[in-house]
Design an enzyme around this catalytic site. Structure first.
Site, PDB file in Angstrom:
ATOM      1  N   GLU A  53       0.803  -1.222   0.000  1.00  9.45           N
ATOM      2  CA  GLU A  53       0.000   0.000   0.000  1.00  9.45           C
ATOM      3  C   GLU A  53       0.829   1.261   0.000  1.00  9.45           C
ATOM      4  OE1 GLU A  53       0.940  -1.571   2.625  1.00  9.45           O
ATOM      5  OE2 GLU A  53      -0.225  -1.066   4.394  1.00  9.45           O
ATOM      6  N   ASP A  72      -0.057  -3.934   5.017  1.00 14.53           N
ATOM      7  CA  ASP A  72       0.285  -4.066   6.431  1.00 14.53           C
ATOM      8  C   ASP A  72      -0.444  -5.240   7.088  1.00 14.53           C
ATOM      9  OD1 ASP A  72       2.004  -1.948   6.360  1.00 14.53           O
ATOM     10  OD2 ASP A  72       0.590  -0.492   7.184  1.00 14.53           O
ATOM     11  N   ASP A  74      -2.542  -6.014   9.435  1.00 12.94           N
ATOM     12  CA  ASP A  74      -3.619  -5.713  10.373  1.00 12.94           C
ATOM     13  C   ASP A  74      -4.940  -5.734   9.616  1.00 12.94           C
ATOM     14  OD1 ASP A  74      -3.533  -3.388   8.872  1.00 12.94           O
ATOM     15  OD2 ASP A  74      -2.807  -2.114  10.497  1.00 12.94           O
ATOM     16  N   GLU A 130      -6.884  -3.312   8.499  1.00 16.32           N
ATOM     17  CA  GLU A 130      -6.920  -2.421   7.340  1.00 16.32           C
ATOM     18  C   GLU A 130      -6.137  -3.020   6.183  1.00 16.32           C
ATOM     19  OE1 GLU A 130      -8.611   0.462   6.877  1.00 16.32           O
ATOM     20  OE2 GLU A 130      -9.539   0.165   8.844  1.00 16.32           O
ATOM     21  N   TYR A 182       6.565  -3.753  13.080  1.00 20.53           N
ATOM     22  CA  TYR A 182       5.289  -3.103  12.789  1.00 20.53           C
ATOM     23  C   TYR A 182       4.809  -2.299  13.987  1.00 20.53           C
ATOM     24  CZ  TYR A 182       0.676  -2.438  10.767  1.00 20.53           C
ATOM     25  OH  TYR A 182      -0.465  -1.886  10.235  1.00 20.53           O
ATOM     26  N   ARG A 237       1.817  -0.884  14.744  1.00 16.43           N
ATOM     27  CA  ARG A 237       0.432  -0.939  15.233  1.00 16.43           C
ATOM     28  C   ARG A 237       0.230  -2.288  15.907  1.00 16.43           C
ATOM     29  NH1 ARG A 237      -0.141   1.658  10.159  1.00 16.43           N
ATOM     30  NH2 ARG A 237      -0.760   3.850  10.399  1.00 16.43           N
ATOM     31  N   HIS A 242       0.788  -9.241  16.767  1.00 15.56           N
ATOM     32  CA  HIS A 242       2.148  -8.916  16.347  1.00 15.56           C
ATOM     33  C   HIS A 242       3.050  -8.740  17.553  1.00 15.56           C
ATOM     34  CE1 HIS A 242       0.105  -8.203  12.597  1.00 15.56           C
ATOM     35  NE2 HIS A 242      -0.604  -7.243  13.137  1.00 15.56           N
TER      36      HIS A 242
END
Length: 757
Positions: free
Chosen positions: A9, A82, A84, A86, A304, A306, A350
């Site tokens: 992304e 990513d 997650d 999203e 990562y 988040r 994560h």
């Protein structure tokens, strides 16, 4: 043409991942979501199981077309957004948009860090898209669309057009408003303290009065409530002898902090680096996605960012222990690796946020020349926190001594560090601390029970209780996390939205609600108490987690939410007229145009204004400032007419009473002349672009005097400075300070008057 297409992304990832994969892989970026709900329509079919109407995101048509063309020629398509919810949703939308039939083998790949080892391992073990994650993201998106699309018109009809309601940020706004309410009703209470300076065999130390006649202070009953009680206490000690009645010696250990998760990183970056949550996440994203590091090559520097887990990979722990041993020696390394527990709401998907490469070559100082200043500061924070989390405890020798005399007890506390442990590398910043006054962590002399001590001096000090502090970004993130509101990936967006919509002001890095923010909060909370209840919002987060885990059906979750919501919405729509009247303040002035109705105060995006109560029959409006003009004993220097104080958008200034014939304006002085020699200007209140108040000279730019603290017209009796400043801190409360010699005056009235020496 490359055999494989890799879709990420972010363009920043493309260059780094391409180097790892080689020429057989073409890496392309979606630039975020390529598919989303439409901007200008509801886009959710309530009657058909909340079916979303997805459209190509604005400006992404060309990207979709190019990705579709490359996918048609590729043997394999790897989706690598990513790791997650999203990212999973982006991967799903990409797969549905660019792949026709079975012309390509589509797989999902995820990596927690962008290093060669992690990326290659991910491509060796691809898997399918996780539809549970997709459904959790889709549910959140639809929930937010329902609340925003259905409730924003309520705000337009009752407050003014252009406002918007947010499902989660409105709850955060509620917290800020409720804290402000607590501050408004807070009643300040006076109390006093007495500190004694004692001597034992030539060694001096301090102690604080702890009890009088066996009575200790409580929240509702201070030990010394006023000056009279202080004088009575001091009278006891005039000829009193003091001796040691209790000695407690203990060794205390202090454990290191766990490695960062998203929320704690945002909190600590706010406290240590003064970063906003949004800035922290932006820079962390850069460190994660990859940077050019000279001979070291291009790679991501952190895992990562988040995450809500403090879990660490075994290999990283092993590398950390080796690095600790090399940098600090074996005594700073515990006998076994540290393992940190997870919070009750953690998804644990994560690892914690840590350096992706745990070795000396990637220490902050070794890569500093390749990073911007802010990148280096945040990376150093993450690196130190992670390494410290695997270090030995800090050890302290703690001593507490009680000294009695006159049926009163003084207490002294001392704490001496015996072994620094993890504190050799890192210590967390503490916010909103208060001074208990029990001790100053000084080294106490060797004392034992029955030892006599000499009273050298007794110092009394006046205090005032302080209201609860307004939220900072750090404390607001902590509160959101503690209450289960939102998730790590949403905190920065929640806070940024509140600021961008001007529902809050930020002054001295603390949030306070604007008038508009209060009106939005009151309307939403009063009319939709369940939707914006803190507990309800936290429970909805847990339901989204259950959808991701496969333990709940996303359509059923939406149905359970929507039925009571729709019923309440219908009731509110029928009472819009009454709600609008509640938000309008009726003045005692009649409308000058129709002479039939009173003028009412209304709101628009530009602030408050006056309008006829008979709207839309009478459409008369006028600026609110017409009723807020306050005459002053000053003349316009252009036409000679009287000047008046006007208020616009919260800012006060002087304007000519003959406006609009004369448009002369001047800054409003706070009554202090500019302290710079031969200036002759006056100090005026100003605001920065971001709304922070400061004080500057009216003759700017000819005079550049500026101060964050409010100057007052009193001279310092220590250094003869021509002015003092007023300060207000959580620990000390309100006090006066000299900006030159730093002398402090605890009571503003005790500061020397103007002209005194």
């Amino acid at each position: 043409m490359a055999k494989n297409l890799v879709v990420v992304e972010s363009p920043a990832k493309c260059k780094v991942i391409s180097k790892y994969l080689g020429k057989d892989y073409a890496v392309r970026a979606t630039m975020g979501h390529i598919i989303d709900l439409p901007e200008k329509e509801f886009g959710v079919d309530i009657d058909h199981d909340f079916k979303p109407k997805y459209t190509t995101s604005k400006g992404k048509t060309r990207i979709v077309r190019e990705l579709k063309d490359e996918a048609s020629k590729a043997e394999n398509v790897f989706l690598a957004p990513d790791p997650d919810r999203e990212g999973e949703a982006i991967a799903w939308h990409v797969a549905r948009s660019i792949v026709d039939g079975n012309n390509a083998n589509v797989k999902r790949v995820m990596f927690n860090e962008i290093t060669k080892r992690a990326v290659l391992a991910a491509f060796d073990t691809p898997h399918d898209i996780d539809m549970n994650k997709v459904n959790a993201q889709q549910t959140r998106r639809i929930l937010d669309r329902i609340v925003g699309y259905k409730l924003s018109p309520v705000l337009w009809s009752t407050v003014f057009k252009g406002l918007s309601a947010g499902r989660v940020q409105s709850v955060a706004l509620r917290l800020i408003c409720e804290r402000e309410d607590e501050i408004k009703v807070f009643v300040q209470r006076e109390y006093w303290s007495i500190h004694g300076i004692f001597d034992h065999n030539g060694s001096r130390f301090s102690a604080k009065l702890l009890s009088v006649d066996g009575r200790k202070a409580t929240d509702d009953n201070p030990l010394l409530p006023d000056e009279a009680s202080v004088k009575q206490a001091l009278a006891r000690f005039v000829n009193e002898k003091f001796s040691v009645t209790d000695v407690q010696r203990t060794q205390k250990s202090r454990k290191p902090y766990p490695p960062f998760i998203t929320s704690t990183l945002q909190q600590e970056a706010a406290k240590k680096l003064s970063f906003s949550a949004a800035k922290t996440m932006m820079i962390a994203q850069q460190l994660y996605e990859g940077l050019e590091l000279g001979e070291l090559g291009a790679m991501g520097l952190i895992t990562y960012m988040r995450t809500d887990s403090t879990r660490i990979a075994g290999e990283a722990i092993s590398d950390a222990r080796s690095l600790i041993k090399g940098l600090f020696g074996e005594k700073h390394m515990p006998s076994s690796p540290r393992v940190y527990g997870k919070s009750k709401n953690a998804q644990d998907a994560h690892e914690a946020i840590r350096p992706s490469q745990v070795n000396f070559d990637f220490a902050p100082d070794r890569v500093k020349s390749f990073l911007s200043r802010d990148q280096h500061r945040l990376y150093e924070l993450i690196w130190k926190r992670f390494l410290a989390s695997q270090m030995e405890n800090a050890l302290f020798d703690s001593t507490r001594v009680d000294i009695s005399g006159g049926n009163c007890v003084f207490r002294a506390s001392g704490s001496i560090m015996r072994f620094e442990g993890f504190l050799a590398l890192y210590d967390e910043t503490v916010e909103d601390t208060t001074d208990t006054g029990e001790g100053q962590n000084e080294k106490l002399p060797e004392l034992k029970v029955s030892d006599g001590v000499n009273k050298m001096e007794l110092v009394d000090k006046q205090h005032f209780t302080q209201p609860p502090p307004r939220y900072t970004e750090a404390s607001l993130v902590r509160e959101l996390e503690d209450k289960g509101i939102g998730r790590p990936s949403t905190y920065a967006q929640i806070i940024d939205t509140l600021k961008r919509r001007k529902y809050t002001n930020v002054e001295n890095r603390r949030f306070s609600p604007t008038e508009v923010g209060y009106m939005v909060k009151n309307t939403l909370i009063n009319e939709f108490p369940d939707v914006f209840d803190v507990g309800f919002t936290a429970d909805m987060e847990l339901r989204l987690d259950k959808i991701e885990a496969g333990d709940a059906d996303w359509i059923n979750v939406l149905k359970e939410f929507y039925a009571p919501f729709a019923n309440r919405l219908e009731i509110v729509r029928k009472s819009i007229k009454d709600l609008r009247a509640q938000n309008q303040e009726v003045t005692d002035r009649m409308c000058p145009e129709c002479n039939e109705n009173h003028l009412v105060i209304k709101w628009s995006k530009n602030g408050r204004f006056l309008a006829c109560q008979g709207f839309p029959t009478c459409k008369h409006t006028e600026p609110l400032e017409k009723t807020a003009a306050i005459p002053v004993d000053d003349k316009c220097d252009k036409c000679g007419a009287s000047m008046v104080i006007l208020t616009m958008n919260g800012n006060k200034f002087l304007g000519c009473s003959r406006f609009p014939d004369c448009k002369n304006t001047r800054s409003l002085s706070i009554g202090v002349t500019c302290p710079k020699d031969n200036c002759g200007g006056n100090i005026v209140e100003r605001k920065t672009r971001r709304g922070k108040v400061f004080y500057g000279c009216s003759k700017y730019p000819k005079c550049d005097f500026a101060s964050w603290d409010k100057p007052i017209n009193k001279k310092c009796d220590k250094c003869n400075s021509s002015y003092l400043v007023q300060k207000d801190t959580k620990r000390k409360g309100s006090f006066i300070k000299c900006p030159v010699c730093k002398a402090e005056y605890n009571n503003p009235e005790a500061a020397p008057a103007e002209g005194q020496q």
